[in-house]
Design a protein around this motif. Sequence first.
Motif, PDB file in Angstrom:
ATOM      1  N   THR A  27      -3.100  -8.503   3.654  1.00 42.89           N
ATOM      2  CA  THR A  27      -2.360  -7.641   3.224  1.00 42.89           C
ATOM      3  C   THR A  27      -1.604  -6.928   4.371  1.00 42.89           C
ATOM      4  O   THR A  27      -2.306  -5.965   4.909  1.00 42.89           O
ATOM      5  CB  THR A  27      -2.707  -6.568   2.162  1.00 42.89           C
ATOM      6  OG1 THR A  27      -3.557  -7.393   1.131  1.00 42.89           O
ATOM      7  CG2 THR A  27      -1.868  -5.842   1.402  1.00 42.89           C
ATOM      8  N   LYS A  29       1.196  -3.851   5.155  1.00 39.47           N
ATOM      9  CA  LYS A  29       2.019  -2.760   4.805  1.00 39.47           C
ATOM     10  C   LYS A  29       3.338  -2.525   5.585  1.00 39.47           C
ATOM     11  O   LYS A  29       3.086  -2.436   6.681  1.00 39.47           O
ATOM     12  CB  LYS A  29       1.182  -1.522   4.690  1.00 39.47           C
ATOM     13  CG  LYS A  29       2.004  -0.370   4.000  1.00 39.47           C
ATOM     14  CD  LYS A  29       0.764   0.933   4.376  1.00 39.47           C
ATOM     15  CE  LYS A  29       1.516   1.876   3.439  1.00 39.47           C
ATOM     16  NZ  LYS A  29       0.644   3.186   3.662  1.00 39.47           N
ATOM     17  N   GLU A  32       5.626   2.678   2.706  1.00 36.74           N
ATOM     18  CA  GLU A  32       4.740   3.049   1.595  1.00 36.74           C
ATOM     19  C   GLU A  32       4.859   2.390   0.201  1.00 36.74           C
ATOM     20  O   GLU A  32       4.094   2.424  -0.822  1.00 36.74           O
ATOM     21  CB  GLU A  32       5.218   4.631   1.274  1.00 36.74           C
ATOM     22  CG  GLU A  32       4.790   5.526   2.176  1.00 36.74           C
ATOM     23  CD  GLU A  32       3.207   5.446   2.478  1.00 36.74           C
ATOM     24  OE1 GLU A  32       2.472   5.349   1.648  1.00 36.74           O
ATOM     25  OE2 GLU A  32       2.725   5.541   3.617  1.00 36.74           O
ATOM     26  N   TYR A  35       4.641  -4.115   0.541  1.00 42.38           N
ATOM     27  CA  TYR A  35       3.594  -4.742   1.076  1.00 42.38           C
ATOM     28  C   TYR A  35       3.853  -6.301   1.075  1.00 42.38           C
ATOM     29  O   TYR A  35       4.629  -6.782   0.121  1.00 42.38           O
ATOM     30  CB  TYR A  35       2.419  -4.624   0.179  1.00 42.38           C
ATOM     31  CG  TYR A  35       2.115  -3.211   0.193  1.00 42.38           C
ATOM     32  CD1 TYR A  35       1.055  -2.571   1.012  1.00 42.38           C
ATOM     33  CD2 TYR A  35       2.781  -2.061  -0.702  1.00 42.38           C
ATOM     34  CE1 TYR A  35       0.545  -1.341   0.742  1.00 42.38           C
ATOM     35  CE2 TYR A  35       2.322  -0.965  -0.640  1.00 42.38           C
ATOM     36  CZ  TYR A  35       1.373  -0.211   0.086  1.00 42.38           C
ATOM     37  OH  TYR A  35       0.881   1.013   0.079  1.00 42.38           O
ATOM     38  N   ILE A  86      -3.328  -2.568  -4.563  1.00 40.77           N
ATOM     39  CA  ILE A  86      -2.385  -2.100  -3.939  1.00 40.77           C
ATOM     40  C   ILE A  86      -1.814  -0.845  -4.753  1.00 40.77           C
ATOM     41  O   ILE A  86      -1.859   0.305  -4.256  1.00 40.77           O
ATOM     42  CB  ILE A  86      -1.009  -2.946  -3.433  1.00 40.77           C
ATOM     43  CG1 ILE A  86      -1.588  -3.809  -2.425  1.00 40.77           C
ATOM     44  CG2 ILE A  86       0.172  -1.948  -2.930  1.00 40.77           C
ATOM     45  CD1 ILE A  86      -0.237  -4.854  -2.139  1.00 40.77           C
TER      46      ILE A  86
END
Length: 308
Positions: A27, A29, A32, A35, A86
């Motif tokens: 994962t 990022k 904010e 992803y 997430i």
Amino acid sequence: MRRLSALIALIALGAAAHGQTFPEPRTLKINERVYVLLGPIQHANRFNQGYMINSTVIVGDKGVILVDSGGSDEVGRHIAAAVRRITDKPVTHVVNTHHHGDHYLGNVAFEGATFISSEMCRRMVLETGPEWLGIMERDIGRKLPGTKPLAAEVTYPEGTRTETLIHGVRVVFWVPRGSHTNGDLLVHLPDDKALVAGDVLVSRVVPTLQDGFVKNWIQTLDEIQALDVAHFVPGHGDLMTLRDVAGLRDAMLGFYSRVKEGFRSGQSEGEIRTSLDLSIWDKLERSYVIGRNINRAYLEIEADSFNE
Ligand SMILES: [Zn+2]
């Protein structure tokens, strides 16, 4: 104790579904709300169980937009579980970047969501869905009784860019002229400086031209480079930079030009293959597609030559 170590081994392999284990995505990022779930890059096989794509998770204020759902219902549920790690917001929109089964056969795991694709992708899913399901079943070595090809209902025509607001996120659905397939759809997030490109962009694997249009694809790569984007999400492989995109474009153009030269000087596909400098692609995953790529480019150039 033995049971405990077996359990640990299972966790190490990845999540289990129907007795099958799937590799876990990495994962990443971007910010904010955006992803990327980086999936395995090998071709579909019994180890990855048809999980071999990247998915993008866009978390809006009231729900999630997911780009690409995986190669089966089970892979779709595996991706859904990764999304839940997430955010606990529901997946309300699923975007299909193109009709290749590894990218959308997981749609069934998100029933109830709004499915979005290009118009041509929808047509291709309806036409080739059963065939793609057969390809996935063959490659992973078992039947997938829970997987049904599910075509998108919200579609955009070729040659359009449509800006819309979903859950407070500005999204541009861009359908270029057929590039990797005849119905690619790219997702541009202008406020996030991100572009989710499906297989129009790939890294670490050889681009597959089998259903593609080489000249259009090179043109699309030029247009991609003109966007104000910092995060390029490919369909397979690691996130790309503008320089990586330029590298892919140059490799495609070099390949296309050499096949064209060969065609014009009357060389056969076999002769062209031995004369090509394939050093950029030979070391990558899926180098077995190179022969088919030459064939596809050759046919495209031959067809174009009738119109010149
Ligand atoms: Zn593809």
